[in-house]
Structure formats: C-alpha cells, structure tokens
Design an enzyme around this catalytic site. Sequence first.
Site, short mmCIF file in Angstrom:
data_model
loop_
_atom_site.label_atom_id
_atom_site.label_comp_id
_atom_site.label_asym_id
_atom_site.label_seq_id
_atom_site.Cartn_x
_atom_site.Cartn_y
_atom_site.Cartn_z
N MET A 34 -42.02 -3.12 -12.77
CA MET A 34 -41.57 -4.27 -12.28
C MET A 34 -40.58 -3.65 -13.23
O MET A 34 -39.83 -4.42 -13.14
CB MET A 34 -41.76 -5.32 -12.11
N GLY A 35 -40.17 -2.61 -14.20
CA GLY A 35 -38.83 -2.94 -14.32
C GLY A 35 -39.61 -3.36 -15.45
O GLY A 35 -39.98 -3.78 -16.31
N GLY A 40 -45.20 -0.21 -24.20
CA GLY A 40 -46.21 -0.67 -23.58
C GLY A 40 -46.07 0.18 -21.79
O GLY A 40 -47.22 0.93 -21.84
N HIS A 41 -45.07 0.03 -20.94
CA HIS A 41 -45.16 1.01 -19.89
C HIS A 41 -44.74 2.24 -20.56
O HIS A 41 -45.61 3.41 -20.43
CB HIS A 41 -43.65 0.56 -19.17
N GLN A 65 -46.22 -10.81 -5.44
CA GLN A 65 -46.34 -11.26 -6.38
C GLN A 65 -46.31 -12.47 -6.60
O GLN A 65 -46.93 -12.52 -7.53
CB GLN A 65 -46.86 -10.06 -6.79
N GLU A 152 -54.27 -1.38 -19.68
CA GLU A 152 -55.64 -3.23 -19.37
C GLU A 152 -54.62 -4.21 -19.58
O GLU A 152 -55.62 -5.11 -19.85
CB GLU A 152 -56.88 -2.50 -20.93
N SER A 189 -44.80 -7.23 -23.43
CA SER A 189 -44.85 -7.41 -22.48
C SER A 189 -43.28 -7.65 -21.46
O SER A 189 -42.56 -7.98 -22.30
CB SER A 189 -45.37 -8.65 -22.17
N SER A 190 -43.07 -7.61 -20.12
CA SER A 190 -41.37 -7.90 -20.07
C SER A 190 -41.28 -9.10 -20.39
O SER A 190 -39.94 -9.79 -20.30
CB SER A 190 -41.39 -7.46 -18.52
N ARG A 191 -41.60 -10.47 -20.13
CA ARG A 191 -41.96 -11.72 -20.74
C ARG A 191 -42.15 -11.58 -21.83
O ARG A 191 -41.58 -13.38 -22.46
CB ARG A 191 -42.78 -12.85 -18.93
O1 PAF Z 1 -47.86 -4.65 -13.36
C1 PAF Z 1 -46.82 -5.02 -12.62
O2 PAF Z 1 -45.96 -4.46 -13.07
C2 PAF Z 1 -47.14 -4.97 -11.03
O3 PAF Z 1 -48.11 -6.03 -11.12
C3 PAF Z 1 -47.37 -3.85 -10.28
C4 PAF Z 1 -48.79 -3.04 -10.76
C5 PAF Z 1 -46.60 -3.20 -10.72
C6 PAF Z 1 -46.88 -4.48 -9.07
O4 PAF Z 1 -46.01 -4.82 -8.42
#
Ligand code: PAF
Length: 287
Positions: A34-35, A40-41, A65, A152, A189-191
Amino acid sequence: MSDTVDIVRTKADLRGRVQYWRDQGLSVAFVPTMGALHDGHLTLVRTGLELADRVVVSVFVNPTQFGPNEDFSRYPRQEAQDAALLTEAGCHLLYAPTVAEMYPDGFATTIHVSGVSDGLCGDVRPGHFDGVATVVAKLLLQVAPHMALFGEKDWQQLAVIRRLVRDLDIPVEVVGVPTVREFDGLARSSRNAYLSMEERKIAPVLYQVLADMAEGLRQGRTSADLCAEGVTRILQAGFLSVDYLEVRAADGLQPLDRLDRAARILVAARLSGARLIDNLGVEPPHA
Ligand code: PAF
C-alpha cells in the site's frame, strides 16, 4: 535501463509487460504493497530479485480493507518517494492503479476466507480480511506472477492469502518473508510514521513481551498465564489498550494453551497515534 522505475496504471498495460517477460521465459515475482515503503517492503523486493528474473511491485491503498473509522484518508501516500526507493532497489515495474481501475462502477464481488480470518485482527477490524482477500485475488490475477511475496509481520494476512490461493487454485507460489525490525526490536511498519517521539520509545515493549512469552512457553508455562502478564506489561509501558495478545497454532491459527506444536504469538495494541501489530514464532523445545 531508464532512470526511474517504469510505472503502469492500467491492468492492460500491466498484463502486456508481464506477458512480454513470460514469453521470453523470464520468471516474475510480485510484491503487493500500500506504499509508504520502508525497509520491510524493500526486503521483499530484494528477496524477489533473488528468486526471480523480474520484480513487479504494486502500490494501492485499498479502500475496501479499511473500516469506516480507520485511517484510510490519512494513510501515507508518497508515490514519488516510493518510486525512487524502488528504482534504487532494482524493481522492474511499479503498478499503481487508481481506485476506479480496481473497483469500476458496478463492482460487486467480495471474497471471504472463513476460519483463518476469524478472531485476532478479523474480530477487531470486521471486513478487513474480506477487503484484503478480494484485492489480493484481483492483483494476483492481474499481475499473473510466478510467485508473490508477503511479510510475516502480517501473519494472519499471510494465512488468509495462503488459504485463498489454495482454495481458488490461483497458480502462484506464496512466499512469506521474515519481519524486518529496528535496532530495538520494533517491527518496521508504515504506521510507525504516526508515532510521536514518546510513543516510539514505548513501542518496542511489544517485541520484548513476545520474546519473553516465547521463552515462557518453551519452559512449559501456559499461554493463559503468559498472556495475562503480557497485557499488564504492555499497558504499564504506556499503551492505551491491547486488542489481543494470543498464542495460536502457526499454520491453522487455532488457539493453543501449551507449546505442543509450532506456535505463533500475536499481538495488536494501541498507542494514541497508531495501532501496532506484531508476532513471533516459537517451536516446541524437542522440535
Ligand atoms: O499488507 C498490505 O500492505 C496490504 O494488506 C496488501 C497485501 C497490499 C493488500 O492491500
């Protein structure tokens, strides 16, 4: 190679690019996000580059979501910065569709994965995993990669996606990648961007509690005892509330009282600025 990663915004353009690679016999890894990308990404991207010839990353803040009172509108959006990070990491293609491309007028399908979606985040965020399952199924069908990588850190999400892919016979290998942590154990985490300096100091207690609970389980203590102690510690550290702290079977996520098989300890707790989640695996001592 171009200066910045190529960006496509429609599924038609995306499919053309991936089909071209497939026709050349190249393997394709996919990292959905989600950018607001962080290390981590980028670890997912780097793992994708090790496992496949080409890596596609999607950036899409998926509205379905998020609950009505959640952070959809304030979720960080920073496409230029994300594109720069992906370029540096060696990603081959960024798919950044609009909401209308993903959910055109008349969109009416929702995927519900029962069992693993229940409890934990599924209880606290009703409908969240339906939104995740629906968008991930769409993304996997649009990208058509050989493999898809997920962190994970979102263990329950990973379980939902594994079940979804098995049940719907989606021809993709799901790869779980271990959580990337800060020096003090806090899961990336992005948050984390929402945390004040004071909250940032408090946040690592989540990981410390998980690590101590893992040790307690290995010593034969019950999860009921350890969870009660853990919740008290998290609240005393300064968290406002604990959504859950539970010990579950690592695979099917059934509640566990003792460490009689591979387990996962999962937590979600709220500071005023953010809701944080984390989890840790623990194996029985004889395993
Ligand atoms: O983990 C996330 O960032 C989101 O839940 C995902 C898997 C990209 C789905 O929108």
